[in-house]
Design a protein around this motif. Structure first.
Motif, PDB file in Angstrom:
ATOM      1  N   UNK A   1       0.823  -1.220   0.000  1.00 50.63           N
ATOM      2  CA  UNK A   1       0.000   0.000   0.000  1.00 50.63           C
ATOM      3  C   UNK A   1       0.855   1.267   0.000  1.00 50.63           C
ATOM      4  N   UNK A   2       2.121   1.080   0.164  1.00 52.48           N
ATOM      5  CA  UNK A   2       3.027   2.198   0.351  1.00 52.48           C
ATOM      6  C   UNK A   2       2.845   3.308  -0.700  1.00 52.48           C
ATOM      7  N   UNK A   3       2.905   2.920  -1.971  1.00 50.29           N
ATOM      8  CA  UNK A   3       2.838   3.925  -3.027  1.00 50.29           C
ATOM      9  C   UNK A   3       1.506   4.670  -3.020  1.00 50.29           C
ATOM     10  N   UNK A   4       0.425   3.906  -2.864  1.00 47.91           N
ATOM     11  CA  UNK A   4      -0.893   4.538  -2.872  1.00 47.91           C
ATOM     12  C   UNK A   4      -1.037   5.512  -1.706  1.00 47.91           C
TER      13      UNK A   4
ATOM     14  N   UNK B   1       1.281   7.095  -0.143  1.00 48.94           N
ATOM     15  CA  UNK B   1       2.157   8.236  -0.374  1.00 48.94           C
ATOM     16  C   UNK B   1       1.519   9.214  -1.364  1.00 48.94           C
ATOM     17  N   UNK B   2       0.991   8.665  -2.443  1.00 49.27           N
ATOM     18  CA  UNK B   2       0.364   9.529  -3.452  1.00 49.27           C
ATOM     19  C   UNK B   2      -0.824  10.274  -2.882  1.00 49.27           C
ATOM     20  N   UNK B   3      -1.590   9.568  -2.107  1.00 46.29           N
ATOM     21  CA  UNK B   3      -2.764  10.186  -1.521  1.00 46.29           C
ATOM     22  C   UNK B   3      -2.364  11.353  -0.620  1.00 46.29           C
ATOM     23  N   UNK B   4      -1.363  11.110   0.207  1.00 41.09           N
ATOM     24  CA  UNK B   4      -0.896  12.146   1.126  1.00 41.09           C
ATOM     25  C   UNK B   4      -0.343  13.348   0.356  1.00 41.09           C
ATOM     26  N   UNK B   5       0.417  13.056  -0.681  1.00 41.52           N
ATOM     27  CA  UNK B   5       0.980  14.152  -1.478  1.00 41.52           C
ATOM     28  C   UNK B   5      -0.131  14.971  -2.147  1.00 41.52           C
ATOM     29  N   UNK B   6      -1.163  14.256  -2.602  1.00 47.73           N
ATOM     30  CA  UNK B   6      -2.268  14.955  -3.256  1.00 47.73           C
ATOM     31  C   UNK B   6      -2.964  15.900  -2.272  1.00 47.73           C
ATOM     32  N   UNK B   7      -3.102  15.439  -1.029  1.00 46.06           N
ATOM     33  CA  UNK B   7      -3.754  16.275  -0.016  1.00 46.06           C
ATOM     34  C   UNK B   7      -2.940  17.539   0.242  1.00 46.06           C
TER      35      UNK B   7
END
Lengths: 261, 261
Positions: B218-221, B223-229
């Motif tokens: 789940x790491x990449x997902x 991370x992407x989610x957090x960056x998007x926020x």
């Protein structure tokens, strides 16, 4: 809750009017009357001095009984705005706060837009004598101020409620709403104030333990600044959930450390 | 006469407010207060029921003494508007009269225009109970009416004076607020991408140590989610600095813990 209120006699729902610690029943009643004139119905009181119900308020409402009957009373401001996602604070003074400060017309347009996209909104009005505290204003998203004569600035609460209610009604008559503010950048519902305050308090407690709010005399300023940043970010509901998880994870960090060491 | 008043403390002159046969001193005073807030000073009374001066009016004016002191009293409406060249009648009801009927905003703009070209203008407000007679309205040039909720139309005189005074002030500002209040937008520069990425990486490294990015698939997902926020929040440069401090503080938390234990 907000949907129910759209069926009330006052009309179409619209922003909640939140009076913080109002003293005089007359002012509550006159505010209710002003709201009813312009189709607003959701009146909320935070610890009214003389309790509730208040017969002077009902008398001053001049028949706006549906607003008086629908009044909800709260113990603190956070509870009063918990179900809302976008809130204006009214302020007579210019505050040194990192928030947008707009006039009533612009505020009403922005409220209309958000209302139109299903957000629950509200407008805070402070005490008769000294308005809202900085801490209370920090809970709002933006500040609305009235273009009064600097040599004689003396609007009372009921007058301020009247002007905002009037602008709310006027903004609805302009046909198509301006798109220049471009609010909705995504489909997720905006976070409620309750969720946002939950995040703030969680983060603050973690930071407190970490000694972030030191020295003590800077504590309040640091807190307000941090709350303003979180407020302005305009997080959506699922975003706040993620951020709660982030804070919780960083809180637990030392425990893992301890366990692994 | 109007020119003299331009030097009064209230401001710049502006339309006269004419109350026809007002009954309650409180309403006269509250109207005076409303006027003063928005820079109007010329208050005229046509046969006020309780005569003049009126102490209840002065008390209700809350310090708008310059308006109360400047009040002029007339025996009939024609005399009260004799020196004016353009007059609005306010009316709650739609009247079957061959006159323009406009809202307060349009009325204020037209008053500003005429005022600007040197005309002396005024606004008529009727009795508490039943407003203006058709004969009185016939003396006016145009009619202004308020966009009230048809199911609850109950503006009193002082509220109507407040709305017109407010619109008069607003029409003079073209959307801007008076300079003492400033229209303070958030004018901090937006964070550079470098700063933002710095924040992201800092937070990610802290979360990594805390075991946030588990399980691995789940790491990449995550991370992407957090960056998007963080991206969407649109942080300003100083905000990113504060948030870096927040992350650093939470990172050091376990060290303090360790030290204190």
């Amino acid at each position: 809750m907000v949907d129910d209120r759209q069926d009330m006699p006052g009309g179409e729902g619209g922003p909640a009017v939140i009076l913080v610690e109002p003293q005089l029943g007359e002012n509550i009643g006159t505010a209710a009357r002003a709201m009813a004139n312009f189709g607003l119905t959701d009146l909320r009181l935070v610890t009214p001095r003389d309790g509730w119900p208040n017969e002077r308020a009902r008398a001053a409402a001049s028949g706006a009984d549906h607003v008086i009957d629908g009044v909800t009373v709260f113990d603190d401001l956070a509870a009063a705005i918990g179900d809302l996602s976008f809130v204006y604070a009214t302020s007579a003074r210019s505050r040194d706060m990192p928030k947008d400060v707009v006039g009533p017309g612009v505020a009403a347009e922005r409220l209309r837009q958000r209302h139109g996209s299903g957000e629950a909104t509200g407008i805070l009005f402070g005490r008769e004598r000294w308005g809202l505290t900085n801490e209370e204003i920090a809970l709002a998203d933006e500040i609305v101020t009235f273009p009064v004569n600097p040599d004689f600035a003396s609007l009372n609460i009921a007058q301020a409620v009247l002007l905002m209610s009037y602008e709310w009604m006027s903004a609805g008559l302009d046909g198509a709403l301006p798109t220049r503010f471009g609010l909705t950048r995504r489909d997720d519902p905006p976070a409620s104030k309750a969720d946002l305050i939950g995040l703030m308090e969680h983060l603050e407690s973690a930071l407190d333990e970490a000694g972030y709010f030191k020295p003590d005399h800077k504590r309040t300023a640091l807190k307000h600044n941090l709350r303003a940043i979180l407020q302005r970010a305009g997080f959506a509901e699922p975003e706040v959930k993620v951020l709660r998880g982030v804070v919780a994870s960083l809180e637990r960090r030392h425990e893992r450390k301890g366990r692994n060491d």
